[in-house]
Design an enzyme around this catalytic site. Structure first.
Site, PDB file in Angstrom:
ATOM      1  N   VAL A  30      -4.128   1.980  11.882  1.00 25.51           N
ATOM      2  CA  VAL A  30      -3.207   1.731  11.280  1.00 25.51           C
ATOM      3  C   VAL A  30      -3.334   0.276  11.634  1.00 25.51           C
ATOM      4  O   VAL A  30      -4.083  -0.463  12.488  1.00 25.51           O
ATOM      5  CB  VAL A  30      -2.404   2.026  12.975  1.00 25.51           C
ATOM      6  CG1 VAL A  30      -0.641   0.975  12.735  1.00 25.51           C
ATOM      7  CG2 VAL A  30      -1.929   3.405  12.967  1.00 25.51           C
ATOM      8  N   CYS A  31      -3.391  -0.309  10.652  1.00 23.14           N
ATOM      9  CA  CYS A  31      -3.035  -2.424  10.976  1.00 23.14           C
ATOM     10  C   CYS A  31      -4.463  -2.773  11.006  1.00 23.14           C
ATOM     11  O   CYS A  31      -5.502  -1.811   9.415  1.00 23.14           O
ATOM     12  CB  CYS A  31      -2.311  -2.291  12.727  1.00 23.14           C
ATOM     13  SG  CYS A  31      -2.372  -4.522  12.736  1.00 23.14           S
ATOM     14  N   THR A  32      -4.832  -3.697  11.310  1.00 25.32           N
ATOM     15  CA  THR A  32      -6.333  -3.768  11.511  1.00 25.32           C
ATOM     16  C   THR A  32      -7.008  -2.148  11.431  1.00 25.32           C
ATOM     17  O   THR A  32      -8.669  -2.826  11.090  1.00 25.32           O
ATOM     18  CB  THR A  32      -6.642  -5.218  11.899  1.00 25.32           C
ATOM     19  OG1 THR A  32      -6.326  -4.738  13.535  1.00 25.32           O
ATOM     20  CG2 THR A  32      -5.866  -6.469  11.125  1.00 25.32           C
ATOM     21  N   THR A  47      -2.772  -2.162   5.683  1.00 22.95           N
ATOM     22  CA  THR A  47      -3.587  -2.952   6.404  1.00 22.95           C
ATOM     23  C   THR A  47      -1.849  -4.079   7.296  1.00 22.95           C
ATOM     24  O   THR A  47      -0.879  -3.879   6.460  1.00 22.95           O
ATOM     25  CB  THR A  47      -4.487  -3.943   6.100  1.00 22.95           C
ATOM     26  OG1 THR A  47      -4.771  -4.436   7.304  1.00 22.95           O
ATOM     27  CG2 THR A  47      -4.848  -5.228   5.859  1.00 22.95           C
ATOM     28  N   ALA A  82       0.652   0.011   7.841  1.00 24.50           N
ATOM     29  CA  ALA A  82       0.642  -1.349   7.282  1.00 24.50           C
ATOM     30  C   ALA A  82       0.123  -2.007   9.034  1.00 24.50           C
ATOM     31  O   ALA A  82      -0.007  -1.683  10.744  1.00 24.50           O
ATOM     32  CB  ALA A  82       1.554  -2.188   7.266  1.00 24.50           C
TER      33      ALA A  82
END
Lengths: 220, 220
Positions: free
Chosen positions: A99-101, A119, A149
């Site tokens: 998830v995310c970074t 990301t 993202a």
């Protein structure tokens, strides 16, 4: 089904609890929070700690891996204990997710070379520089790798995983269980739709937070 | 601005981390995780622990209180240490808030008598029985009390709080920061829209989980 939720100094809480509360609703799951060392692990703003049940060494063959994002990712892009572990467990996982970074860590481990992935919108260039084929979508699947993202996308990523693994009805049941019927009071969830001045402000704030976080871990 | 995030045995992780990650994005906040005793507190499925920084006795005048829901609420409806604390801090809070069945605790403390409030769709009758005027909306505001519906609604509740306190632009910035641009892969987030067989299945699963949780704490 063992699900390893990865923790590290400087993670984002919602990145990991979103997927956790979705996947944990499934029967016969064995969630395990894992970090380099077992014990409390602080989030990026040091405002909360989640407890890691086990060390990386103790978790060798999870069926699902979930890697959250957070400002802490930047300090780990060459951190072999975590990167080697990701490479090793990925050989036998059914799904390796982020998830995310968190996807920066998968990429740094070499798992996203030429792989379609996403990301946080502010980290897309960085993810591309690490070898991934960056796609500006909320949830991206490529082979056994699924990436989400920014932050809250972990909920959608995990629901997509449930749908892929157990079908539509299971995803519907979990969605209803967590009453995921979003109704944000403003409409600014993506950089394409947000007002330019809001995008600029958030970019400035994040860059400052990143600098501050990196300084704090370097000083420690 | 001190924000007290309340923890208790059997909370739901996303209920509290959703609001935390929204409110913590604001400048000048002092988030504090608080429980009857400081230390790790287990969630409803014992699959994770969040650390309480301080005991209830140590937090006497937070400006915002966030009470999460979880299966553990049912064992606390007559638990004076927590209920008295809620009553006392509510006298001076700017906002007293809850997510999911956290509103049952506010009601049990006597704070929702005749107050418009919401909760998880499966707990609406129980909330009404505790004196609240139950409204089937995702976020409900009445005076200084703001309540959210089930689990994931905490994100919308907290964004609504940001909008009320700091205005639309602040809410937009936070929403963009956590990239809250929901895209669930199925459309079953509320009992009105979900297929009847899914509603029935989730009802059965929750009732069984509740029974199992109550038995586990009674046995302990």
């Amino acid at each position: 089904m063992q699900i390893a939720f990865v923790l590290y100094d400087g993670f984002t809480a919602l990145d990991i609890t979103g997927p956790h509360d979705v996947l944990n609703a499934l029967p016969h799951t064995e969630p395990v929070f894992v970090a380099e060392q077992a014990g409390p692990v602080a989030n990026e703003s040091r405002s909360l700690s989640l407890v890691a049940d086990r060390s990386l060494a103790e978790v060798t063959s999870p069926e699902i891996v979930v890697v959250p994002g957070g400002l802490g990712t930047r300090a780990l892009l060459e951190h072999e204990p975590l990167l080697s572990w990701l490479r090793e467990v990925h050989e036998t996982t059914t799904w390796t997710t982020s998830v995310c970074t968190g996807s920066l860590l998968l990429a740094a481990a070499g798992l996203l070379d030429g792989v379609r992935a996403t990301t946080h919108w502010l980290a897309r260039e960085q993810l591309a520089a690490l070898g991934a084929e960056v796609v500006a979508e909320r949830v991206v699947e490529d082979g056994r790798i699924m990436t989400g993202a920014g932050v809250s996308s972990g909920i959608d990523m995990a629901l997509t995983l449930v749908k892929r693994m157990y079908g539509e009805e299971a995803a519907e049941a979990v969605q209803l269980g967590i009453e995921y019927d979003p109704a944000p009071p403003v409409d600014s969830g993506s950089p394409d739709r947000a007002r330019p001045e809001i995008v600029a402000a958030v970019t400035t704030i994040f860059q400052a937070s990143e600098k501050e976080f990196v300084a704090s871990v370097t000083a420690a």
